[in-house]
Motif scaffolding. Sequence first.
Motif, PDB file in Angstrom:
ATOM      1  N   THR A 326     -22.847   4.093  23.159  1.00 27.40           N
ATOM      2  CA  THR A 326     -23.468   3.585  24.383  1.00 27.40           C
ATOM      3  C   THR A 326     -24.952   3.301  24.167  1.00 27.40           C
ATOM      4  O   THR A 326     -25.494   2.327  24.699  1.00 27.40           O
ATOM      5  CB  THR A 326     -23.306   4.605  25.519  1.00 27.40           C
ATOM      6  OG1 THR A 326     -21.928   4.957  25.629  1.00 27.40           O
ATOM      7  CG2 THR A 326     -23.788   4.032  26.840  1.00 27.40           C
ATOM      8  N   THR A 327     -25.604   4.126  23.356  1.00 22.07           N
ATOM      9  CA  THR A 327     -27.008   3.884  23.045  1.00 22.07           C
ATOM     10  C   THR A 327     -27.173   2.567  22.311  1.00 22.07           C
ATOM     11  O   THR A 327     -28.107   1.798  22.585  1.00 22.07           O
ATOM     12  CB  THR A 327     -27.571   5.028  22.186  1.00 22.07           C
ATOM     13  OG1 THR A 327     -27.305   6.269  22.827  1.00 22.07           O
ATOM     14  CG2 THR A 327     -29.066   4.873  21.984  1.00 22.07           C
ATOM     15  N   GLY A 328     -26.279   2.288  21.371  1.00 21.94           N
ATOM     16  CA  GLY A 328     -26.341   1.030  20.639  1.00 21.94           C
ATOM     17  C   GLY A 328     -26.189  -0.160  21.563  1.00 21.94           C
ATOM     18  O   GLY A 328     -26.913  -1.160  21.440  1.00 21.94           O
ATOM     19  N   VAL A 329     -25.269  -0.064  22.512  1.00 21.78           N
ATOM     20  CA  VAL A 329     -25.082  -1.148  23.485  1.00 21.78           C
ATOM     21  C   VAL A 329     -26.340  -1.331  24.325  1.00 21.78           C
ATOM     22  O   VAL A 329     -26.793  -2.456  24.581  1.00 21.78           O
ATOM     23  CB  VAL A 329     -23.861  -0.858  24.387  1.00 21.78           C
ATOM     24  CG1 VAL A 329     -23.759  -1.895  25.487  1.00 21.78           C
ATOM     25  CG2 VAL A 329     -22.586  -0.830  23.554  1.00 21.78           C
ATOM     26  N   GLY A 332     -29.012  -2.977  22.368  1.00 21.49           N
ATOM     27  CA  GLY A 332     -28.685  -4.387  22.208  1.00 21.49           C
ATOM     28  C   GLY A 332     -29.057  -5.208  23.423  1.00 21.49           C
ATOM     29  O   GLY A 332     -29.573  -6.323  23.308  1.00 21.49           O
ATOM     30  N   VAL A 333     -28.809  -4.654  24.616  1.00 22.94           N
ATOM     31  CA  VAL A 333     -29.170  -5.355  25.856  1.00 22.94           C
ATOM     32  C   VAL A 333     -30.681  -5.540  25.942  1.00 22.94           C
ATOM     33  O   VAL A 333     -31.179  -6.608  26.306  1.00 22.94           O
ATOM     34  CB  VAL A 333     -28.654  -4.578  27.086  1.00 22.94           C
ATOM     35  CG1 VAL A 333     -29.199  -5.178  28.369  1.00 22.94           C
ATOM     36  CG2 VAL A 333     -27.129  -4.592  27.106  1.00 22.94           C
ATOM     37  N   THR A 349     -31.170  -3.576  16.815  1.00 21.89           N
ATOM     38  CA  THR A 349     -30.428  -2.444  17.379  1.00 21.89           C
ATOM     39  C   THR A 349     -30.120  -1.404  16.315  1.00 21.89           C
ATOM     40  O   THR A 349     -30.343  -0.203  16.497  1.00 21.89           O
ATOM     41  CB  THR A 349     -29.126  -2.933  18.025  1.00 21.89           C
ATOM     42  OG1 THR A 349     -29.432  -3.863  19.050  1.00 21.89           O
ATOM     43  CG2 THR A 349     -28.343  -1.770  18.615  1.00 21.89           C
ATOM     44  N   LEU A 350     -29.608  -1.868  15.168  1.00 18.15           N
ATOM     45  CA  LEU A 350     -29.238  -0.944  14.096  1.00 18.15           C
ATOM     46  C   LEU A 350     -30.472  -0.250  13.523  1.00 18.15           C
ATOM     47  O   LEU A 350     -30.426   0.952  13.207  1.00 18.15           O
ATOM     48  CB  LEU A 350     -28.501  -1.702  12.994  1.00 18.15           C
ATOM     49  CG  LEU A 350     -27.115  -2.237  13.369  1.00 18.15           C
ATOM     50  CD1 LEU A 350     -26.514  -3.007  12.203  1.00 18.15           C
ATOM     51  CD2 LEU A 350     -26.183  -1.106  13.786  1.00 18.15           C
ATOM     52  N   GLY A 355     -32.940   4.521  12.783  1.00 16.37           N
ATOM     53  CA  GLY A 355     -34.191   5.237  12.568  1.00 16.37           C
ATOM     54  C   GLY A 355     -34.276   6.507  13.393  1.00 16.37           C
ATOM     55  O   GLY A 355     -34.727   7.555  12.904  1.00 16.37           O
ATOM     56  N   ILE A 356     -33.827   6.426  14.639  1.00 17.79           N
ATOM     57  CA  ILE A 356     -33.852   7.611  15.507  1.00 17.79           C
ATOM     58  C   ILE A 356     -32.960   8.711  14.949  1.00 17.79           C
ATOM     59  O   ILE A 356     -33.354   9.884  14.881  1.00 17.79           O
ATOM     60  CB  ILE A 356     -33.412   7.230  16.937  1.00 17.79           C
ATOM     61  CG1 ILE A 356     -34.460   6.320  17.596  1.00 17.79           C
ATOM     62  CG2 ILE A 356     -33.201   8.482  17.794  1.00 17.79           C
ATOM     63  CD1 ILE A 356     -34.032   5.770  18.932  1.00 17.79           C
TER      64      ILE A 356
END
Length: 394
Positions: A326-329, A332-333, A349-350, A355-356
Amino acid sequence: MTNPDHPNAASQSETASSARPGDEMLPFLNNFHDIFTTIGVLILFTGLFVGAVQFHDSLNLDQQSVAAESVSLLLLGLIALIAWGLSAILVGRQRRILPGIVLCVVFVGCCGTFLAWLYTSYVMPALTNVDPQTAFDHLSVFNQESVRALLNELDWVLRTWPVIIAAVFVVATAIYYLSFRLPFSGGLLGVALVNLAVCAWLVIDPYSLVVFNPLAGLLMGLTLFFAGVIFDARDPARTTRLSGTGFWLHFFAAPVLLSAAITMALNGVRIDPQAEGVAGMIYFPQGGEDGAAVRAAIVTLMVIAVFALVSLLINRRALIVSGLLTTGVALGVLVNQLGLDGAGVVATTLLVLGGIVVLLGVAWTPVRRVLTAPFPNEGVIARIIPSPVHGHEG
């Protein structure tokens, strides 16, 4: 010394020499043999399901007949028994965790479906003659009056059907957990119990459940989270199956909490039952889909940040891992609003997400040492927020 109650005690002594004090023991994998066995289990049950469908079709039975339903029930029961038998060997004797997760899902799915189907097709018709379609005709408009009219028309057998079905899956999951003490099945049992409570709410007052759905989701997630905290507090060293069960409770709690928190942040504790999109997991208010999507993404990142802080305090990575997709989505937004092309969105996004995660992985123990410094090293709080010095990283 190897702890016999450790979820992967067979391999604990082998990995102890290479494990760092801050490393986390896997609650779902012993070694590569688990992966090898799991591949075989997946292939076997894929063949069983495909074979069962082919056998059922070869009988050329009327799909609406009692004979067709009986054969389907027998095949489901047979697959559940095979899953149980393999569980007795792989989980009960050999303590194979990853294959046990697959077998648990197969057994609970088949056994629960078997009992639910049996109740719906054979028990309910014998207890009531009410046609539910007549009652549901009242829901042309969803409001308190129409829902009350629906409940007045429904027979008690039909009205309590969701609770019975939820209870069936609680029983199936509890049988597996009490028999094999697999940590995954303990987490799944927590989900089943929370679902049973929600179904009871649905039976008692369906209108308030729909309107206050964000609050219901928040209560579900918090219940799973605090259940995980209780299991962790019983095993602050993170060395037994109690800790494994806590891991899965946190893992299942994260997406529920994330969805509920986003919805509540955007709409408050209730939603408008007449608005479009009410059936969606996250209802976006008026103001434009793009603007709502950006707000949802920002709130998602804020919630994940809270997850990260809580995870560091209680020494649990499961909350973060479960929310990574969900964080990746959300990321991305956000980067999409900057006008980057598709490849740029993916790359940014990646990079940010990776990195986090890498940063947390590198600095997990030092950051925990700083955050947990104000908390006591003994007592109940110390069992919930274990110090990196006194507690194994879990």
